[in-house]
Design a protein around this motif. Structure first.
Motif, PDB file in Angstrom:
ATOM      1  N   LYS A 166     -18.087  29.846 -52.725  1.00  0.00           N
ATOM      2  CA  LYS A 166     -18.488  28.485 -53.113  1.00  0.00           C
ATOM      3  C   LYS A 166     -19.043  27.776 -51.884  1.00  0.00           C
ATOM      4  O   LYS A 166     -18.371  27.689 -50.853  1.00  0.00           O
ATOM      5  N   ILE A 167     -20.266  27.314 -51.999  1.00  0.00           N
ATOM      6  CA  ILE A 167     -20.905  26.536 -50.947  1.00  0.00           C
ATOM      7  C   ILE A 167     -21.189  25.155 -51.516  1.00  0.00           C
ATOM      8  O   ILE A 167     -21.835  25.032 -52.558  1.00  0.00           O
ATOM      9  N   GLN A 168     -20.677  24.127 -50.855  1.00  0.00           N
ATOM     10  CA  GLN A 168     -20.752  22.779 -51.412  1.00  0.00           C
ATOM     11  C   GLN A 168     -21.274  21.790 -50.376  1.00  0.00           C
ATOM     12  O   GLN A 168     -20.661  21.591 -49.317  1.00  0.00           O
ATOM     13  N   ASN A 201     -26.727  32.822 -42.213  1.00  0.00           N
ATOM     14  CA  ASN A 201     -26.021  32.839 -40.934  1.00  0.00           C
ATOM     15  C   ASN A 201     -24.718  32.044 -40.999  1.00  0.00           C
ATOM     16  O   ASN A 201     -23.701  32.437 -40.417  1.00  0.00           O
ATOM     17  N   ILE A 202     -24.752  30.923 -41.714  1.00  0.00           N
ATOM     18  CA  ILE A 202     -23.530  30.126 -41.879  1.00  0.00           C
ATOM     19  C   ILE A 202     -22.518  30.885 -42.732  1.00  0.00           C
ATOM     20  O   ILE A 202     -21.322  30.946 -42.404  1.00  0.00           O
ATOM     21  N   LEU A 203     -22.982  31.488 -43.802  1.00  0.00           N
ATOM     22  CA  LEU A 203     -22.101  32.264 -44.677  1.00  0.00           C
ATOM     23  C   LEU A 203     -21.505  33.468 -43.937  1.00  0.00           C
ATOM     24  O   LEU A 203     -20.373  33.873 -44.202  1.00  0.00           O
ATOM     25  N   ILE A 240     -17.457  25.677 -47.228  1.00  0.00           N
ATOM     26  CA  ILE A 240     -17.801  27.067 -47.526  1.00  0.00           C
ATOM     27  C   ILE A 240     -16.508  27.838 -47.757  1.00  0.00           C
ATOM     28  O   ILE A 240     -15.671  27.963 -46.858  1.00  0.00           O
ATOM     29  N   ILE A 241     -16.346  28.350 -48.975  1.00  0.00           N
ATOM     30  CA  ILE A 241     -15.163  29.121 -49.354  1.00  0.00           C
ATOM     31  C   ILE A 241     -15.598  30.546 -49.663  1.00  0.00           C
ATOM     32  O   ILE A 241     -16.523  30.767 -50.448  1.00  0.00           O
ATOM     33  N   VAL A 242     -14.945  31.531 -49.054  1.00  0.00           N
ATOM     34  CA  VAL A 242     -15.177  32.945 -49.342  1.00  0.00           C
ATOM     35  C   VAL A 242     -13.834  33.595 -49.625  1.00  0.00           C
ATOM     36  O   VAL A 242     -12.968  33.648 -48.741  1.00  0.00           O
ATOM     37  N   ASP A 243     -13.634  34.048 -50.859  1.00  0.00           N
ATOM     38  CA  ASP A 243     -12.375  34.693 -51.243  1.00  0.00           C
ATOM     39  C   ASP A 243     -11.175  33.822 -50.847  1.00  0.00           C
ATOM     40  O   ASP A 243     -10.207  34.291 -50.250  1.00  0.00           O
ATOM     41  N   GLU A 244     -11.280  32.551 -51.179  1.00  0.00           N
ATOM     42  CA  GLU A 244     -10.238  31.548 -50.963  1.00  0.00           C
ATOM     43  C   GLU A 244     -10.020  31.188 -49.491  1.00  0.00           C
ATOM     44  O   GLU A 244      -9.060  30.489 -49.157  1.00  0.00           O
ATOM     45  N   ILE A 252     -13.986  29.023 -44.653  1.00  0.00           N
ATOM     46  CA  ILE A 252     -14.536  29.410 -43.351  1.00  0.00           C
ATOM     47  C   ILE A 252     -15.229  28.248 -42.654  1.00  0.00           C
ATOM     48  O   ILE A 252     -15.431  28.283 -41.437  1.00  0.00           O
ATOM     49  N   SER A 253     -15.562  27.193 -43.402  1.00  0.00           N
ATOM     50  CA  SER A 253     -16.179  26.013 -42.779  1.00  0.00           C
ATOM     51  C   SER A 253     -15.201  25.285 -41.871  1.00  0.00           C
ATOM     52  O   SER A 253     -15.615  24.437 -41.064  1.00  0.00           O
ATOM     53  N   THR A 254     -13.905  25.596 -41.950  1.00  0.00           N
ATOM     54  CA  THR A 254     -12.899  24.973 -41.081  1.00  0.00           C
ATOM     55  C   THR A 254     -12.487  25.888 -39.930  1.00  0.00           C
ATOM     56  O   THR A 254     -11.660  25.507 -39.106  1.00  0.00           O
ATOM     57  N   PHE A 255     -13.052  27.088 -39.857  1.00  0.00           N
ATOM     58  CA  PHE A 255     -12.628  28.081 -38.863  1.00  0.00           C
ATOM     59  C   PHE A 255     -13.059  27.688 -37.447  1.00  0.00           C
ATOM     60  O   PHE A 255     -14.148  27.146 -37.244  1.00  0.00           O
ATOM     61  N   ASN A 256     -12.200  28.026 -36.481  1.00  0.00           N
ATOM     62  CA  ASN A 256     -12.592  27.908 -35.077  1.00  0.00           C
ATOM     63  C   ASN A 256     -13.307  29.190 -34.645  1.00  0.00           C
ATOM     64  O   ASN A 256     -13.459  30.127 -35.437  1.00  0.00           O
ATOM     65  N   ASN A 257     -13.750  29.262 -33.394  1.00  0.00           N
ATOM     66  CA  ASN A 257     -14.533  30.414 -32.936  1.00  0.00           C
ATOM     67  C   ASN A 257     -13.764  31.727 -33.040  1.00  0.00           C
ATOM     68  O   ASN A 257     -14.325  32.763 -33.412  1.00  0.00           O
TER      69      ASN A 257
END
Length: 233
Positions: free
Chosen positions: A5-7, A51-53, A64-68, A71-76
């Motif tokens: 899901k990309i929002q 690239n973002i996905l 951005i949600i991938v398999d729950e 990832i949009s909240t992930f750090n490096n």
């Protein structure tokens, strides 16, 4: 809930004194195991969202949600692990290590992930088990691209992201590579996303996302994808 899901994703770049908006409120969803084509002209924002996905870039805002996994909240550090374990990449140019055989190129990818597939079986999947001991210079362009697909698939990723994977190939070879990608999707259950400017390819997809001028213009679900051998362009 959708697998991907990309929002409301926004991404802009500063080029000199100019601000370029690459993604302007992009939203779409994808189901697990779909073969998806993201279609649009050069400069539309397709590669940026890919690239973002894939965790290679971060969005300025949006979800951005991938398999729950959000990832949009992930750090490096989290993004590095996500790229390593969950995503396979196929690019227009093959990026093979020239002094390694086809098998050794694929083995490289299996060393960095925990759930890797058998290398020989993966080369067989892409129709190259008989060429596994050849070096890239001994392979055609289409064979090299299939090695790069095998390398990506051998990681056993959740997502296989393909950026213009037939861009450097002739017509017939390009169709063979697309067939390999679709076979991977169907046989492995891998979610495959191909970005392209070639509208004919869209006919083979389960879902077609059209992007132009940094926005999603339409999302179409194709109930009856056409086999690649029946598509002409």
């Amino acid at each position: 809930m959708s697998y991907i899901k990309i929002q409301d994703v926004y991404k802009k770049y500063k080029v000199g004194d100019t601000v370029v908006v690459a993604n302007n409120g992009i939203s779409f969803s994808i189901e697990k195991g779909e073969f998806v084509v993201i279609l649009g002209p050069s400069g539309a924002g397709k590669s940026t969202i890919l690239n973002i996905l894939g965790g290679m870039e971060s969005c300025d805002s949006g979800e951005i949600i991938v398999d729950e996994l959000a990832i949009s909240t992930f750090n490096n550090k989290q993004l590095t692990k996500y790229r390593r374990d969950d995503v396979g990449f196929v690019f227009q140019f093959y990026n093979l290590v020239q002094n390694l055989t086809a098998k050794e190129n694929v083995e490289l990818a299996t060393r960095i992930t925990k759930n890797a597939l058998d290398v020989d079986q993966t080369l067989e999947l892409v129709g190259l088990d008989h060429r596994k001991d050849n070096f890239p210079s001994q392979l055609s362009g289409g064979e090299q691209q299939r090695v790069s697909i095998a390398r990506a698939v051998a990681k056993n990723p959740k997502l296989l992201l393909c950026d213009e994977p037939t861009g450097a190939l002739d017509y017939n070879t390009g169709k063979q590579v697309l067939q390999t990608l679709q076979d991977t999707c169907r046989k492995m259950g891998t979610t495959v996303i191909v970005i392209t400017h070639n509208s004919a390819i869209a006919q083979m997809a389960d879902r077609v996302i059209k992007i132009n001028d940094a926005k999603v213009r339409s999302v179409e679900v194709n109930k009856n994808p056409i086999p690649i051998e029946n598509i002409e362009w």
